[in-house]
Design a protein around this motif. Structure first.
Motif, short mmCIF file in Angstrom:
data_model
loop_
_atom_site.label_atom_id
_atom_site.label_comp_id
_atom_site.label_asym_id
_atom_site.label_seq_id
_atom_site.Cartn_x
_atom_site.Cartn_y
_atom_site.Cartn_z
N MET A 1 -14.52 -2.98 -2.50
CA MET A 1 -13.37 -2.08 -2.46
C MET A 1 -13.59 -0.99 -1.42
O MET A 1 -14.68 -0.41 -1.35
CB MET A 1 -13.22 -1.45 -3.85
N TRP B 1 -9.94 4.85 0.89
CA TRP B 1 -9.65 5.53 2.16
C TRP B 1 -8.95 6.85 1.91
O TRP B 1 -8.03 6.96 1.11
CB TRP B 1 -8.89 4.65 3.14
N MET C 1 -8.83 -8.49 4.57
CA MET C 1 -8.66 -8.18 3.16
C MET C 1 -8.55 -9.43 2.30
O MET C 1 -9.45 -9.75 1.54
CB MET C 1 -7.41 -7.30 2.96
N VAL D 1 -11.22 -8.29 -0.38
CA VAL D 1 -11.57 -6.88 -0.22
C VAL D 1 -10.32 -6.03 -0.45
O VAL D 1 -9.27 -6.31 0.13
CB VAL D 1 -12.16 -6.61 1.19
N GLY D 2 -10.44 -5.04 -1.31
CA GLY D 2 -9.31 -4.18 -1.64
C GLY D 2 -9.33 -2.88 -0.88
O GLY D 2 -10.36 -2.48 -0.30
N LEU D 3 -8.20 -2.20 -0.89
CA LEU D 3 -8.03 -0.94 -0.16
C LEU D 3 -7.16 -0.02 -1.02
O LEU D 3 -6.07 -0.41 -1.44
CB LEU D 3 -7.34 -1.22 1.18
N ARG D 4 -7.68 1.16 -1.28
CA ARG D 4 -6.94 2.09 -2.13
C ARG D 4 -7.30 3.52 -1.76
O ARG D 4 -8.43 3.78 -1.37
CB ARG D 4 -7.28 1.85 -3.59
N GLY D 5 -6.37 4.41 -1.91
CA GLY D 5 -6.65 5.81 -1.65
C GLY D 5 -5.43 6.51 -1.12
O GLY D 5 -4.31 5.99 -1.18
N MET E 1 -1.56 0.13 -8.58
CA MET E 1 -2.34 -0.90 -7.90
C MET E 1 -1.55 -2.21 -7.82
O MET E 1 -0.93 -2.63 -8.80
CB MET E 1 -3.61 -1.14 -8.73
N TRP F 1 -2.78 -8.93 -5.34
CA TRP F 1 -2.05 -9.99 -4.61
C TRP F 1 -2.84 -11.27 -4.57
O TRP F 1 -4.03 -11.29 -4.32
CB TRP F 1 -1.60 -9.53 -3.22
N MET G 1 1.43 2.48 1.34
CA MET G 1 0.16 2.56 0.63
C MET G 1 -0.39 3.99 0.61
O MET G 1 -0.39 4.65 -0.41
CB MET G 1 -0.86 1.60 1.26
N PHE G 2 -0.89 4.46 1.75
CA PHE G 2 -1.69 5.69 1.77
C PHE G 2 -1.00 6.89 1.15
O PHE G 2 -1.51 7.50 0.21
CB PHE G 2 -2.12 6.01 3.21
N ASN H 1 -0.62 6.67 -2.41
CA ASN H 1 -1.82 6.37 -3.20
C ASN H 1 -1.70 5.04 -3.93
O ASN H 1 -2.15 4.90 -5.08
CB ASN H 1 -2.11 7.49 -4.20
N VAL H 2 -1.08 4.07 -3.28
CA VAL H 2 -0.95 2.73 -3.88
C VAL H 2 -2.00 1.81 -3.26
O VAL H 2 -2.15 1.75 -2.04
CB VAL H 2 0.46 2.16 -3.66
N GLY H 3 -2.75 1.13 -4.10
CA GLY H 3 -3.81 0.25 -3.65
C GLY H 3 -3.39 -1.20 -3.62
O GLY H 3 -2.37 -1.59 -4.21
N LEU H 4 -4.18 -1.99 -2.91
CA LEU H 4 -3.89 -3.43 -2.75
C LEU H 4 -5.21 -4.18 -2.79
O LEU H 4 -6.14 -3.85 -2.04
CB LEU H 4 -3.20 -3.64 -1.39
N ARG H 5 -5.30 -5.15 -3.67
CA ARG H 5 -6.54 -5.91 -3.81
C ARG H 5 -6.23 -7.31 -4.30
O ARG H 5 -5.28 -7.51 -5.04
CB ARG H 5 -7.45 -5.22 -4.82
N GLY H 6 -7.03 -8.25 -3.92
CA GLY H 6 -6.86 -9.61 -4.40
C GLY H 6 -7.27 -10.60 -3.34
O GLY H 6 -7.90 -10.26 -2.34
#
Lengths: 338, 338
Positions: free
Chosen positions: A257, A260, A274, A279-283, B257, B260, B274-275, B278-283
């Motif tokens: 993860m 950012w 990703m 690999v996730g991205l959050r912040g 979150m 995906w 996203m930024f 503050n929304v995250g993306l992972r999968g």
């Protein structure tokens, strides 16, 4: 009173301004004890973000409450307080979900590099200290206004846990705070990416176990070598450029993860770094009020000293030199005292 | 034996092929009891992904072990097994971190819509059932080979927790499995986005509490109305187009979150969704082997019936019709039996 106005690229002036007043019954007026210059202020200072008209600037502060509106119940005149870089009501559904930076009634400030500050949503924004702190502790509390909470947010967003291997991309004040946050959250290994001896030293002081000076592909290669070939569990992206975001994503292990917090000067995220790697991205902007109670306690009981990121202290009226020193990388972060 | 070969756009043939053999001592040969067609197979079927030469196809299966290599210790001939859509060794550092789809020694298959299948990394891929299951349970176990684990991965990636409000974008077999996963993980509200009556019905059967038929901005608007104006805690993106990814990101609340799992046919992610929110993306591809033991237990004790996503069963030699039915949306998902 006097306050800081940005007039254009590299044009910072400390000028006479009207005293702020209570406008809403939820407002407070705070007399500044310390303020500082943020890395994000430099985007406008450097002309990367446009300044279309003279604008009050600054969003980090600690001070003493001078007055409060009729509806304010949790702080009173005379108390020493710290507040975050955005105000929050701490009661709306978004705040209740812990995302105070996105508060439905949140606001910014009309310039905090000033002698007096109007704080909207005072109850949901300001946290008073039990006593007026000594001078030595003031930088540590000031750091909670933004930079330390932002580094903490990077670490929380990246899911740093006890035993994690962590990479921190960026050796500015936020990145260094991220190192401190990762160490506090129990990371077993904290790899700080830094090319500057003074910042490397502070990173180690904050808990970095490894330093990688290389950037880009070479930096990713070094991280892989330090992580059994797979990359880090958690990566803190504390810069915000396209290259640093890609470097952060590539430094994470499959299933890892990236948290950012560097204001992204990038429009799109290359998904090839990703999805297929999981690999996730959050912040995003840090929910300061969510972290403040815990971090203030860690400061007051001496566990952390985030104020070490300030390596230049100037009188507030020399704010222009404070910007110049950071712009020219003569200082990591400038503290200003009226 | 006979197996399925894709020759080009909408050109699926069931042909004579050489029997697979043990090549590595870690291989197993499985005689197929059931296989199926994946939504991701349709990308090539529809010509969206190019087929440059005749290629064996299919990656979902259950069957009975026919033979094992000398190094295989956890499965033996005669056992009924299920394996994931990619093989994994279950021992490398990446597998140990739980990201089996990115196993350092992982492989695909030489076509699973076939009578016999060579399974590499047999010990780290196959899970045997205690007994040979009855015919009624076979679809449920087959669903664990990909679609149910993929829906589960979406829900885990989106951090669905007890009490969560969840949106599921996509009403294909994966999206429906995501609804089931979210409900199992304790979601309080599961909003399924679907325009088709039969899929809406199955979504409700799987635990959806609300249905939203609108798409795009209108769909996001409906989600906001159902979530106190802020969006969902967790969003499962089970389609993979640019529009569906944007819709998913916009459906999440600040601090929320998106998980995906739809194979993304999108090169870049618009960070504006996203930024600042503050929304995250992972999968990514699901680590099937990580989820299999738990999900197999839930199937065998009757807690979940993920095989309900199969609404068409055909003999394996009619595989071409199985593709056509899914392509024309006459079927959600086709089960094939030799």
């Amino acid at each position: 009173m006097r306050g800081t106005i940005i007039h254009g690229t590299r044009d910072i002036r400390f000028e006479d301004r009207d005293d702020p007043t209570i406008v809403e019954p939820t407002d407070a007026i705070v007399r500044t004890v310390a303020a500082c210059v943020c890395g994000s202020d430099l985007w406008r200072y450097r002309g990367i973000a446009e300044v279309t008209k003279p604008t009050p600037i600054g969003h980090e502060y600690v001070g003493v409450v001078e007055a409060v509106g009729n509806d304010v119940t949790t702080v009173r005149p005379g108390q020493f307080v710290v507040g975050g870089f955005l105000t929050s009501d701490n009661t709306c559904p978004v705040c209740k979900a812990g995302a105070h930076a996105n508060c439905q009634n949140g606001t910014g400030y009309d310039g905090c590099q000033a002698e007096l500050i109007r704080v909207q949503n005072a109850d949901g924004t300001l946290l008073p200290t039990p006593d007026v702190p000594d001078d030595k502790t003031i930088p540590d509390i000031l750091a909670l206004s933004d930079v330390m909470c932002t580094g903490w947010h990077a670490a929380v967003s990246a899911e740093v846990r006890p035993g994690s291997t962590v990479v921190v991309v960026g050796d500015g004040a936020v990145g260094l705070s991220g190192v401190l946050a990762a160490a506090q959250l129990g990371a077993e290994r904290v790899i700080a990416m830094s090319r500057h001896a003074d910042r490397q030293a502070l990173a180690k002081d904050f808990g970095a176990t490894h330093i990688v000076a290389e950037r880009g592909d070479d930096g990713v290669e070094q991280v892989k070598e330090l992580t059994g070939g797979i990359g880090a569990d958690a990566v803190l992206e504390c810069v915000g450029t396209h290259d640093s975001v890609v470097q952060a994503l590539q430094s994470a292990r499959p299933g890892g993860m990236v948290g950012w917090v560097g204001v992204p000067h990038v429009s799109d995220i290359p998904q090839r770094n990703m999805f297929w790697r999981n690999v996730g991205l959050r912040g995003g902007p840090a929910p300061v009020r969510a972290y403040l109670p815990n971090l203030l306690e860690l400061v007051l009981n001496g566990t952390i000293e985030p104020g070490k990121v300030f390596d230049l202290t100037l009188p507030l009226d020399q704010v222009a030199e404070g910007y110049a020193a950071m712009d020219e990388r003569r200082a990591i972060k400038t503290l200003l005292r009226p």
